[in-house]
Design a protein around this motif. Sequence first.
Motif, PDB file in Angstrom:
ATOM      1  N   GLY A  34       1.062  -0.792  -0.070  1.00 23.33           N
ATOM      2  CA  GLY A  34      -0.036   0.309  -0.203  1.00 23.33           C
ATOM      3  C   GLY A  34       1.086   1.031   0.146  1.00 23.33           C
ATOM      4  N   GLN A  35       2.148   1.290   0.683  1.00 15.93           N
ATOM      5  CA  GLN A  35       2.996   2.323   0.835  1.00 15.93           C
ATOM      6  C   GLN A  35       2.997   2.470  -0.693  1.00 15.93           C
ATOM      7  OE1 GLN A  35       2.979  -0.012   2.890  1.00 15.93           O
ATOM      8  NE2 GLN A  35       3.292   1.155   5.133  1.00 15.93           N
ATOM      9  N   GLU A  36       4.360   2.171  -1.227  1.00 15.84           N
ATOM     10  CA  GLU A  36       3.964   2.743  -2.821  1.00 15.84           C
ATOM     11  C   GLU A  36       3.483   2.322  -3.614  1.00 15.84           C
ATOM     12  OE1 GLU A  36       6.234  -1.099  -3.992  1.00 15.84           O
ATOM     13  OE2 GLU A  36       7.786  -1.537  -2.267  1.00 15.84           O
ATOM     14  N   ALA A  37       2.354   1.722  -3.713  1.00 13.32           N
ATOM     15  CA  ALA A  37       0.876   2.333  -4.116  1.00 13.32           C
ATOM     16  C   ALA A  37      -0.004   4.164  -3.964  1.00 13.32           C
ATOM     17  CB  ALA A  37      -0.677   1.853  -3.524  1.00 13.32           C
ATOM     18  N   ILE A  38       0.414   4.068  -2.630  1.00 13.78           N
ATOM     19  CA  ILE A  38       0.653   5.976  -2.755  1.00 13.78           C
ATOM     20  C   ILE A  38       1.869   6.857  -3.221  1.00 13.78           C
ATOM     21  CG2 ILE A  38       0.507   7.278  -1.104  1.00 13.78           C
ATOM     22  CD1 ILE A  38      -1.153   5.692   1.034  1.00 13.78           C
ATOM     23  N   ALA A  39       2.761   6.064  -2.682  1.00 12.56           N
ATOM     24  CA  ALA A  39       3.624   6.561  -3.712  1.00 12.56           C
ATOM     25  C   ALA A  39       4.121   6.922  -5.282  1.00 12.56           C
ATOM     26  CB  ALA A  39       5.397   6.173  -2.926  1.00 12.56           C
ATOM     27  N   LEU A  40       3.022   5.275  -5.469  1.00 16.50           N
ATOM     28  CA  LEU A  40       3.644   5.802  -7.070  1.00 16.50           C
ATOM     29  C   LEU A  40       2.404   6.132  -7.618  1.00 16.50           C
ATOM     30  CD1 LEU A  40       5.007   2.085  -7.217  1.00 16.50           C
ATOM     31  CD2 LEU A  40       6.155   3.882  -8.207  1.00 16.50           C
ATOM     32  N   TYR A  41       1.952   6.201  -7.433  1.00 11.73           N
ATOM     33  CA  TYR A  41       0.411   7.152  -7.429  1.00 11.73           C
ATOM     34  C   TYR A  41       0.327   8.201  -7.679  1.00 11.73           C
ATOM     35  CZ  TYR A  41      -4.059   8.239  -9.185  1.00 11.73           C
ATOM     36  OH  TYR A  41      -5.109   8.746  -9.776  1.00 11.73           O
ATOM     37  N   ASP A  42       1.514   8.822  -6.959  1.00 10.28           N
ATOM     38  CA  ASP A  42       1.736  10.404  -6.325  1.00 10.28           C
ATOM     39  C   ASP A  42       2.583  10.436  -7.637  1.00 10.28           C
ATOM     40  OD1 ASP A  42      -0.441  10.985  -4.712  1.00 10.28           O
ATOM     41  OD2 ASP A  42       1.434  11.061  -3.504  1.00 10.28           O
ATOM     42  N   GLU A  43       3.306   9.829  -8.452  1.00  9.90           N
ATOM     43  CA  GLU A  43       4.528  10.175  -9.050  1.00  9.90           C
ATOM     44  C   GLU A  43       4.175  10.131 -10.457  1.00  9.90           C
ATOM     45  OE1 GLU A  43       9.318   8.282 -10.148  1.00  9.90           O
ATOM     46  OE2 GLU A  43       8.062   7.313  -8.548  1.00  9.90           O
ATOM     47  N   PHE A  44       3.393   9.161 -11.047  1.00 14.07           N
ATOM     48  CA  PHE A  44       2.756   8.762 -12.264  1.00 14.07           C
ATOM     49  C   PHE A  44       1.196   9.193 -12.437  1.00 14.07           C
ATOM     50  CE2 PHE A  44       6.268   5.445 -11.004  1.00 14.07           C
ATOM     51  CZ  PHE A  44       6.711   5.512 -12.096  1.00 14.07           C
ATOM     52  N   LEU A  45       0.773   9.278 -11.031  1.00 13.23           N
ATOM     53  CA  LEU A  45      -0.821   9.607 -11.284  1.00 13.23           C
ATOM     54  C   LEU A  45      -1.379   8.789 -12.828  1.00 13.23           C
ATOM     55  CD1 LEU A  45      -0.550  13.794 -11.102  1.00 13.23           C
ATOM     56  CD2 LEU A  45      -1.550  11.816  -9.603  1.00 13.23           C
ATOM     57  N   PRO A  46      -1.317   7.418 -12.518  1.00 19.62           N
ATOM     58  CA  PRO A  46      -2.128   6.916 -13.700  1.00 19.62           C
ATOM     59  C   PRO A  46      -3.104   7.012 -14.043  1.00 19.62           C
ATOM     60  CG  PRO A  46      -1.887   5.632 -11.809  1.00 19.62           C
ATOM     61  CD  PRO A  46      -0.843   6.860 -11.559  1.00 19.62           C
ATOM     62  N   ASP A  47      -3.596   6.604 -15.095  1.00 16.28           N
ATOM     63  CA  ASP A  47      -5.596   6.143 -15.622  1.00 16.28           C
ATOM     64  C   ASP A  47      -6.004   5.583 -14.796  1.00 16.28           C
ATOM     65  OD1 ASP A  47      -4.912   8.185 -17.860  1.00 16.28           O
ATOM     66  OD2 ASP A  47      -4.348   6.681 -19.101  1.00 16.28           O
ATOM     67  N   VAL A  48      -5.651   4.470 -14.183  1.00 22.07           N
ATOM     68  CA  VAL A  48      -6.133   3.602 -13.617  1.00 22.07           C
ATOM     69  C   VAL A  48      -5.179   2.723 -12.785  1.00 22.07           C
ATOM     70  CG1 VAL A  48      -7.597   1.166 -13.639  1.00 22.07           C
ATOM     71  CG2 VAL A  48      -7.370   3.204 -15.499  1.00 22.07           C
ATOM     72  N   LEU A  49      -5.357   2.949 -11.989  1.00 22.04           N
ATOM     73  CA  LEU A  49      -4.277   2.179 -10.769  1.00 22.04           C
ATOM     74  C   LEU A  49      -5.327   0.227 -10.815  1.00 22.04           C
ATOM     75  CD1 LEU A  49      -2.334   0.873  -8.214  1.00 22.04           C
ATOM     76  CD2 LEU A  49      -3.856   1.970  -6.977  1.00 22.04           C
ATOM     77  N   LEU A  50      -4.444  -0.360 -10.983  1.00 24.03           N
ATOM     78  CA  LEU A  50      -5.360  -1.937 -11.106  1.00 24.03           C
ATOM     79  C   LEU A  50      -4.082  -2.609  -9.366  1.00 24.03           C
ATOM     80  CD1 LEU A  50      -6.417  -4.215 -12.155  1.00 24.03           C
ATOM     81  CD2 LEU A  50      -4.026  -4.383 -13.309  1.00 24.03           C
ATOM     82  N   MET A  51      -4.604  -3.229  -8.236  1.00 25.00           N
ATOM     83  CA  MET A  51      -4.059  -3.388  -6.914  1.00 25.00           C
ATOM     84  C   MET A  51      -5.085  -4.081  -6.187  1.00 25.00           C
ATOM     85  SD  MET A  51      -3.578   0.016  -4.221  1.00 25.00           S
ATOM     86  CE  MET A  51      -5.186   0.077  -4.121  1.00 25.00           C
ATOM     87  N   ASP A  52      -3.895  -5.255  -6.039  1.00 25.53           N
ATOM     88  CA  ASP A  52      -4.615  -6.522  -5.103  1.00 25.53           C
ATOM     89  C   ASP A  52      -4.851  -5.602  -3.684  1.00 25.53           C
ATOM     90  OD1 ASP A  52      -5.154  -8.925  -3.888  1.00 25.53           O
ATOM     91  OD2 ASP A  52      -3.139  -9.299  -4.051  1.00 25.53           O
ATOM     92  N   ILE A  53      -6.220  -6.206  -3.055  1.00 30.36           N
ATOM     93  CA  ILE A  53      -6.993  -6.047  -1.702  1.00 30.36           C
ATOM     94  C   ILE A  53      -5.603  -6.674  -0.262  1.00 30.36           C
ATOM     95  CG2 ILE A  53      -8.746  -5.656   0.245  1.00 30.36           C
ATOM     96  CD1 ILE A  53     -10.145  -5.459  -2.035  1.00 30.36           C
ATOM     97  N   ARG A  54      -5.060  -7.775  -0.412  1.00 31.59           N
ATOM     98  CA  ARG A  54      -4.417  -8.080   1.062  1.00 31.59           C
ATOM     99  C   ARG A  54      -3.238  -8.121   0.032  1.00 31.59           C
ATOM    100  NH1 ARG A  54      -8.095 -12.810   4.097  1.00 31.59           N
ATOM    101  NH2 ARG A  54     -10.038 -12.094   3.815  1.00 31.59           N
ATOM    102  N   MET A  55      -2.665  -7.431   0.998  1.00 29.44           N
ATOM    103  CA  MET A  55      -0.798  -7.060   0.970  1.00 29.44           C
ATOM    104  C   MET A  55      -0.414  -6.362   2.383  1.00 29.44           C
ATOM    105  SD  MET A  55      -0.885  -4.898  -2.408  1.00 29.44           S
ATOM    106  CE  MET A  55      -2.093  -3.499  -1.851  1.00 29.44           C
ATOM    107  N   GLU A  56       0.665  -6.819   3.075  1.00 34.02           N
ATOM    108  CA  GLU A  56       1.392  -6.750   3.705  1.00 34.02           C
ATOM    109  C   GLU A  56       1.561  -5.448   4.333  1.00 34.02           C
ATOM    110  OE1 GLU A  56       2.954  -9.028   6.265  1.00 34.02           O
ATOM    111  OE2 GLU A  56       1.535 -10.564   5.635  1.00 34.02           O
ATOM    112  N   GLY A  57       1.832  -4.832   5.717  1.00 34.36           N
ATOM    113  CA  GLY A  57       1.676  -3.805   6.182  1.00 34.36           C
ATOM    114  C   GLY A  57       0.449  -2.824   5.716  1.00 34.36           C
TER     115      GLY A  57
END
Length: 205
Positions: A34-57
């Motif tokens: 999740g932490q990487e998802a937030i950082a990478l979203y801020d960096e790339f502002l993708p059209d769509v974020l495809l993300m798993d739900i159950r992740m560590e942390g």
Amino acid sequence: MNVLIVDDDKLVCSSLKTILEAKGVTIVDTGNNGQEAIALYDEFLPDVLLMDIRMEGMNGVEASEAILKQHPEAKILFLTTFSDDEYIVKALSLGVKGYILKQNFDSIIPALDAVFSGQNVFNTEIISKLPSLLAKKSDASSTYDLSERELTIIELVAKGLNNKELADTLFLSEGTIRNYLSTLLNKLDLRDRTQLAIFYYQHLQ
């Protein structure tokens, strides 16, 4: 279409990246929590974020809440092997654009296209559950006059989170959390956190 992939299984990320790129989808990057998802979203502002739900942390639900708080226009598609009712309701309450199961692989590309064009996407198994899930959530909210935030806090208390963990999870101060808890106990005529947890399992499960 630019897509960011986040899954705690690196092999899944790599496989999805290869398959989607072969279909003409641009993968801006991949992440594993999740932490990487937030950082990478801020960096790339993708059209769509495809993300798993159950992740560590930080899991996908928590990451989505943080991302949508900063980017209300974000288009998030949950991809998971789980179809838990709890996650379906959370996905709907957050405002994510879709929730599909990994085993329905053929639906991933059409789902990405639909989300990219502004549609909401839920696979057949999940759609069949929506009426009863939404009715249950709606009944609890109206009967006890609970906001979405209050419902979330009650659920997290029932799962054993302390005030600091609640504050960190919901991006609020501990003082705000204490105010919410005090208001909830008064509103529901309960004595303490233990009774609040019992209330959750009796009325909101």
